[in-house]
Scaffold this active site. Structure first.
Site, PDB file in Angstrom:
ATOM      1  N   LYS A   1       0.823  -1.210   0.000  1.00 48.83           N
ATOM      2  CA  LYS A   1       0.000   0.000   0.000  1.00 48.83           C
ATOM      3  C   LYS A   1       0.866   1.273   0.000  1.00 48.83           C
ATOM      4  CE  LYS A   1      -3.521  -2.575  -0.318  1.00 48.83           C
ATOM      5  NZ  LYS A   1      -4.466  -3.127   0.608  1.00 48.83           N
TER       6      LYS A   1
HETATM    7  C1  PLP Z   1      -5.463  -4.339   0.851  1.00 44.78           C
HETATM    8  C2  PLP Z   1      -6.918  -4.083   0.953  1.00 44.78           C
HETATM    9  C3  PLP Z   1      -7.647  -4.337   2.126  1.00 44.78           C
HETATM   10  C4  PLP Z   1      -7.058  -5.086   3.291  1.00 44.78           C
HETATM   11  O1  PLP Z   1      -5.950  -4.494   3.832  1.00 44.78           O
HETATM   12  P1  PLP Z   1      -5.096  -5.330   4.930  1.00 44.78           P
HETATM   13  O2  PLP Z   1      -4.343  -4.256   5.645  1.00 44.78           O
HETATM   14  O3  PLP Z   1      -4.215  -6.238   4.150  1.00 44.78           O
HETATM   15  O4  PLP Z   1      -6.048  -6.029   5.794  1.00 44.78           O
HETATM   16  C5  PLP Z   1      -8.955  -3.971   2.185  1.00 44.78           C
HETATM   17  N1  PLP Z   1      -9.575  -3.383   1.139  1.00 44.78           N
HETATM   18  C6  PLP Z   1      -8.931  -3.138  -0.023  1.00 44.78           C
HETATM   19  C7  PLP Z   1      -9.668  -2.485  -1.143  1.00 44.78           C
HETATM   20  C8  PLP Z   1      -7.595  -3.507  -0.157  1.00 44.78           C
HETATM   21  O5  PLP Z   1      -6.962  -3.323  -1.321  1.00 44.78           O
END
Ligand code: PLP
Length: 382
Positions: A181
């Site tokens: 992210k």
């Molecule tokens: C990555 C992601 C999540 C989950 O994030 P985590 O921190 O890995 O739990 C939720 N929603 C979207 C749209 C994502 O891309």
């Protein structure tokens, strides 16, 4: 050398910060997490920020704070990651999927009203790729129907909708610090809200339902005594992750600028080319640029999306797809969800691929991605 789809931007500053935490002897949630929460809260401009172990945990706890329970319904776009919907099921609630806008892949606000029923309790806008959803009509609907807005902001740090930063728009906003992210801490998440009672409850829920500042019981300020208020979870952040998060936060604006520059290079190279369908522009919003979605004009190409991605791989470029719509998964198909109800998701799914976009990309790497894409478009021109 292959250009990977993603690479986190980690420097010696993160390495040193982690070493500092390890040397401090406090490995789990503690002072670094509190410092990170405060810096994050100030950055977004929210009144409250609660750090957790992932965005999935954040969304789960947000649904509890919003009192979403058994038999309630939550509206989720069908074009999202599995996490957005699975948390609704954790609550014994029902997932109601909504179709998207073709040009932005975002929740289509115009279709929402038709999905609202007597059991609807919340809407979960997903800011796909970092671009905020059209939040004014969503907030207006929420007010008129008494619904809670829980934003899945896993892609959208930092992002703005009109004059508002994502993090201060809906009732609860959930961010991700997963390795891929825009702010990467390995694993981690954050919930922002203006509601301090919810924030207190979230702080307790993330650590076994124990009363406030439970982590302090292992510090010199703490004591052995604690109370459990309700069923909680093991969803705390660790100071190791928070230390990485603190360093990443310092360069958030720079990383965002780098992503924007890469996106501009791609836009320039692909706009006006008949092999591609341009992604939507919304002048009143600024995107975190987590993803660069490329949309193929299948009428102008002799290959499909899967073969286009394979062709990129042969040319040394990693690509991905965001997302496989939820109803295409066995679990949701078994529940009766079907592609025919989400024509725009299907349209996007057939055509979309995501190109590499990360702050550490070198100019020649950006050029190589562009060359590979244009070469494929030329080689397989219909
Ligand atoms: C990555 C992601 C999540 C989950 O994030 P985590 O921190 O890995 O739990 C939720 N929603 C979207 C749209 C994502 O891309």
């Amino acid at each position: 050398m292959t250009i990977p789809f993603h690479k986190p931007y980690i420097t010696e500053a993160e390495v040193d910060a982690v070493a500092g935490v390890i040397r401090s002897g406090w490995l789990t949630m503690g002072p670094k997490t509190v410092e990170f929460e405060e810096s994050f809260r100030a950055r977004v401009g929210a009144s409250q920020a609660v750090a957790v172990s992932s965005a999935t945990a954040a969304l789960h706890l947000a649904l509890i704070a919003a009192e979403v329970g058994e038999g309630d319904e939550v509206i989720v776009p069908a074009m999202t990651f599995a996490a957005s919907a699975e948390v609704v099921l954790y609550r014994g609630a029902r997932v109601v999927m909504a179709d998207i806008e073709r040009d932005t892949h975002l929740l289509d606000a115009g279709l929402l009203e038709g999905r609202i029923g007597p059991r609807t309790r919340a809407i979960m806008p997903v800011h796909y790729g970092g671009m905020p959803c059209d939040m004014d009509p969503v907030m207006d609907l929420a007010r008129r129907h008494g619904l809670v807005i829980i934003e899945d902001a896993a892609h959208s740090l930092p992002a703005r909708y009109k004059e508002k930063e994502v993090g201060v728009i809906g009732d609860l906003t959930c961010f991700s610090f997963y390795a891929t992210k825009t702010l990467a801490a390995g694993e981690g998440g954050m919930i922002t809200t203006e509601n301090s009672e919810w924030a207190d409850r979230l702080r307790s829920l993330r650590l076994h339902g124990i009363g406030r500042d439970a982590w302090k019981r292992y510090s010199s300020e703490g004591s052995w005594a604690y109370d459990v208020l309700e069923t909680g979870y093991k969803y705390n952040m660790t100071d190791i992750a928070a230390a990485i998060g603190m360093e990443q936060l310092k360069k958030l604006d720079w990383m965002n600028e780098r992503r924007a520059e890469i996106a501009t290079s791609y836009d320039r190279a692909f706009s006006g080319h008949d092999a591609f369908i341009p992604y939507g522009v919304r002048a009143e919003r600024s995107s975190a640029r987590h993803l660069y979605p490329l949309r193929l004009n299948l009428d102008a190409l002799s290959i499909d999306r899967a073969r286009f991605i394979a062709g990129l791989k042969e040319r040394g470029v990693g690509a991905s797809v965001h997302f496989i719509p939820l109803y295409r998964f066995t679990q949701y198909a078994k529940m009766g969800f079907a592609a025919a109800d989400y024509p725009s998701c299907e349209w996007v799914f057939e055509r979309e691929l995501s190109l590499p976009i990360y702050p550490g990309m070198e100019t020649d790497e950006i050029e190589r991605v562009i060359e590979a894409v244009l070469d494929l478009a030329k080689t397989f021109k219909r």
